[in-house]
Design a protein around this motif. Sequence first.
Motif, short mmCIF file in Angstrom:
data_model
loop_
_atom_site.label_atom_id
_atom_site.label_comp_id
_atom_site.label_asym_id
_atom_site.label_seq_id
_atom_site.Cartn_x
_atom_site.Cartn_y
_atom_site.Cartn_z
N MET A 37 0.85 -1.18 0.00
CA MET A 37 0.00 0.00 0.00
C MET A 37 0.90 1.24 0.00
O MET A 37 2.12 1.13 0.10
CB MET A 37 -0.87 0.01 1.26
N SER A 38 0.30 2.40 -0.12
CA SER A 38 1.04 3.64 0.04
C SER A 38 1.34 3.81 1.52
O SER A 38 0.44 3.94 2.34
CB SER A 38 0.22 4.83 -0.47
N GLY A 39 2.62 3.80 1.89
CA GLY A 39 3.00 3.76 3.29
C GLY A 39 3.09 5.11 3.95
O GLY A 39 2.13 5.64 4.48
N ARG A 40 4.27 5.71 3.93
CA ARG A 40 4.47 6.95 4.68
C ARG A 40 3.66 8.10 4.08
O ARG A 40 3.20 8.98 4.81
CB ARG A 40 5.97 7.30 4.72
N LEU A 41 3.47 8.13 2.79
CA LEU A 41 2.61 9.16 2.18
C LEU A 41 1.15 8.87 2.49
O LEU A 41 0.36 9.79 2.71
CB LEU A 41 2.82 9.21 0.67
N ALA A 42 0.78 7.59 2.49
CA ALA A 42 -0.59 7.17 2.79
C ALA A 42 -1.60 7.92 1.94
O ALA A 42 -2.61 8.42 2.44
CB ALA A 42 -0.90 7.35 4.29
N THR A 43 -1.35 7.97 0.65
CA THR A 43 -2.28 8.66 -0.24
C THR A 43 -3.51 7.80 -0.50
O THR A 43 -3.43 6.58 -0.61
CB THR A 43 -1.61 9.03 -1.56
N MET A 44 -4.66 8.45 -0.57
CA MET A 44 -5.87 7.74 -0.96
C MET A 44 -5.78 7.32 -2.42
O MET A 44 -5.01 7.88 -3.19
CB MET A 44 -7.10 8.63 -0.75
N LEU A 45 -6.56 6.31 -2.78
CA LEU A 45 -6.78 5.78 -4.14
C LEU A 45 -5.68 4.87 -4.65
O LEU A 45 -5.79 4.28 -5.72
CB LEU A 45 -7.06 6.89 -5.17
N ALA A 46 -4.56 4.72 -3.90
CA ALA A 46 -3.43 3.94 -4.42
C ALA A 46 -3.75 2.47 -4.57
O ALA A 46 -3.10 1.78 -5.37
CB ALA A 46 -2.22 4.12 -3.52
N ALA A 47 -4.72 1.95 -3.82
CA ALA A 47 -4.99 0.50 -3.86
C ALA A 47 -5.33 0.01 -5.26
O ALA A 47 -4.93 -1.09 -5.64
CB ALA A 47 -6.13 0.16 -2.89
N MET A 48 -6.07 0.80 -6.03
CA MET A 48 -6.44 0.35 -7.38
C MET A 48 -5.25 0.32 -8.33
O MET A 48 -4.98 -0.70 -8.97
CB MET A 48 -7.58 1.20 -7.93
N PRO A 49 -4.49 1.42 -8.49
CA PRO A 49 -3.32 1.31 -9.38
C PRO A 49 -2.29 0.29 -8.89
O PRO A 49 -1.64 -0.36 -9.71
CB PRO A 49 -2.74 2.74 -9.37
N TYR A 50 -2.18 0.12 -7.58
CA TYR A 50 -1.29 -0.91 -7.08
C TYR A 50 -1.76 -2.30 -7.54
O TYR A 50 -0.96 -3.14 -7.95
CB TYR A 50 -1.26 -0.88 -5.55
N ALA A 51 -3.05 -2.53 -7.44
CA ALA A 51 -3.59 -3.84 -7.83
C ALA A 51 -3.40 -4.09 -9.31
O ALA A 51 -3.02 -5.20 -9.73
CB ALA A 51 -5.07 -3.92 -7.46
N VAL A 52 -3.65 -3.08 -10.13
CA VAL A 52 -3.51 -3.26 -11.58
C VAL A 52 -2.04 -3.45 -11.95
O VAL A 52 -1.71 -4.29 -12.79
CB VAL A 52 -4.14 -2.06 -12.33
N ALA A 53 -1.15 -2.68 -11.32
CA ALA A 53 0.28 -2.87 -11.57
C ALA A 53 0.72 -4.28 -11.17
O ALA A 53 1.55 -4.90 -11.84
CB ALA A 53 1.09 -1.82 -10.81
N ALA A 54 0.16 -4.79 -10.08
CA ALA A 54 0.49 -6.16 -9.64
C ALA A 54 0.05 -7.18 -10.68
O ALA A 54 0.75 -8.18 -10.92
CB ALA A 54 -0.17 -6.45 -8.29
N LYS A 55 -1.11 -6.95 -11.30
CA LYS A 55 -1.58 -7.88 -12.35
C LYS A 55 -0.65 -7.88 -13.55
O LYS A 55 -0.41 -8.93 -14.16
CB LYS A 55 -3.00 -7.52 -12.79
N PHE A 56 -0.11 -6.72 -13.91
CA PHE A 56 0.84 -6.68 -15.02
C PHE A 56 2.15 -7.39 -14.64
O PHE A 56 2.74 -8.09 -15.45
CB PHE A 56 1.13 -5.23 -15.43
N ALA A 57 2.60 -7.19 -13.40
CA ALA A 57 3.85 -7.80 -12.96
C ALA A 57 3.73 -9.31 -12.80
O ALA A 57 4.67 -10.06 -13.10
CB ALA A 57 4.31 -7.16 -11.64
#
Length: 611
Positions: free
Chosen positions: A412-432
């Motif tokens: 997840m977005s850790g020290r910044l803790a930005t909202m909305l990161a969960a979706m782009p993180y999930a999609v990037a994980a699918k590509f990886a």
Amino acid sequence: MATVSDFVIQRVKEWGVTRVFGFPGDGAGAFDGALGKAEKEGTGLEYIRPTHEEICGLMATAHAKFTGETGVCIATSSPGAFHLLNGLYDAQMDNQPVVAIVGQQGLNALGTFTMQESNLERVFADVAVYVQTIVSPEQAQAVVDTAFRTARLRLGPAVIVIPHDVQAMKMVEPSPANWVSRSSAVGASTAITPPESEIVKMAGIINAGQKVTFLVGHGATGATAEVLEAARLAGAGIITALRGKQVVPSDVPHHTQQLGLLGSLPSLKQMKHCDTLVLLGTNYPYGQFLPESGQARAVQVDLKPEQMGLRYPTELNVWGDVKATLEALIPHLDAKTDLSWQNGIADEMVSWEKEMAAQAALEYSDGVNPRRVIHELNKRLPPRAIVTADAGTTADWYGHHIRLRDGMLGDMSGRLATMLAAMPYAVAAKFAYPDRTVVCTIGDGAFQMLGMNELITVKKYLSRWSNPQLVIVVVHNDDLGQVSWEMRTEDGNPVWRTAQDVESVDYAGWAELLGFEAVRVRADDEVEAALDRAFAHRGVTLIDAYCSKNVPPLPAHITAEFAKNTALALLKGDPYLLEVAKDSAEALLSEGIERVKGTLHLGQGDGATER
């Protein structure tokens, strides 16, 4: 004729990059054209274009986190470049190597207040470990190589600015000349091992301890075996920072998960009673949960020397890679014969897991218990699953209920803790990892930001994933829940509905409109069937869980300030006074019952921790 753009693309590939996340624009027009030509010729990079440049930055950061590679994002000049900033700050604050390539107006336009021309070097100066504009073909090689080498060595984002006219200039091979640098696409090793004398000092501190605790962060990724072996020899308990959750498997009995507001009581008790603290690859930011000054001897191991000795007065700061350092340390550690500290921690964790199950079983009058959703989700995670969480209350439920088994990943977005990161993180994980199941847990406020848009990106690229299973769990409570609770507990203010209300949207309907499976969950007894359906479907499933907004994200220890501020907020006219009071009381009652049971189970004579 090869251009500067052609060279940059090839050089990026030489740095081991195969995938980039970009959004086009005229400021990067010639570079975009070169990317298109290379794709047509089969010599290019896999170019992923989501719906917004901010998503590009977050995807590049997520790619770096999940793979250990350098993430790359691309955008046009001023507006596109500015949109990247949030993702790049995420990389900076979580120590991830990312390279951003951004367009710029032509050289003659610099400093002339022309359309979409701004001082991008000044803009990126705060976020980047390196930022430089390429002003000539002869300079391109050194700038690209320095950007990648610096990003990887200093663990942060680097920015390459390419003016539009330079992008199309004929590339020339740098030759021996004054002011011309000839560089290589070779990174510097980060497998730093401290001197033997430092290793011996570290071993001496750990060997002398009777109650040793390891606090393990994401910087220990790749060192799981070494962390476990060192903990075995030291008889240590293990706590993982939220982003270090994936480093230590959840079935290690003396791993007490996280610490702090979204951590466990066994973790808190470790900190209150340990006599030796070993921080491994973590910049854990919440000093109020660490031991009292002078209570514990402390050692920190990290590749970021400027972040050592900041949270606790450490006796020894070791500049090194966690894996390499532990490999050198292990032969110097004495095997503990008295394991009462470690065994007591394991017993505490058994009681805590019962408490979490009890919290998940509670029923609330105004919606589904979000804890139940995530608790049941955890039971169904398949092998090697990847889980992402957003920065709202889903982070609390992720910390309390998700248990990453061996081979699983989560971030997840850790020290910044930005909202909305969960979706782009999930999609990037699918590509990886296109063969793995990915699960995104996200609140409705974050989902409305840019998360809903990213379902469009999923639709666009779904056919590229060998395993198309992607489960998106939306905690739908029509409220910016984390901020609402922070208003109450931190400042003693009632919820301000004008700011906090989230317009209710049929998220399941939106998913169905795009051709995906969707399940609406409106009652607790529907949770298990919905999750079973999602994991049985070989494709994208969105679970629209209509949850209570008043479930308290209770910390492991309720401070007097926490209780006082919450009471003040309610007395000041909180619009959910009755619901919050009732639901908090039920949660506290359940918590208290389970803790009493745990005390009776362990007995008053347990020597590991005081009750």
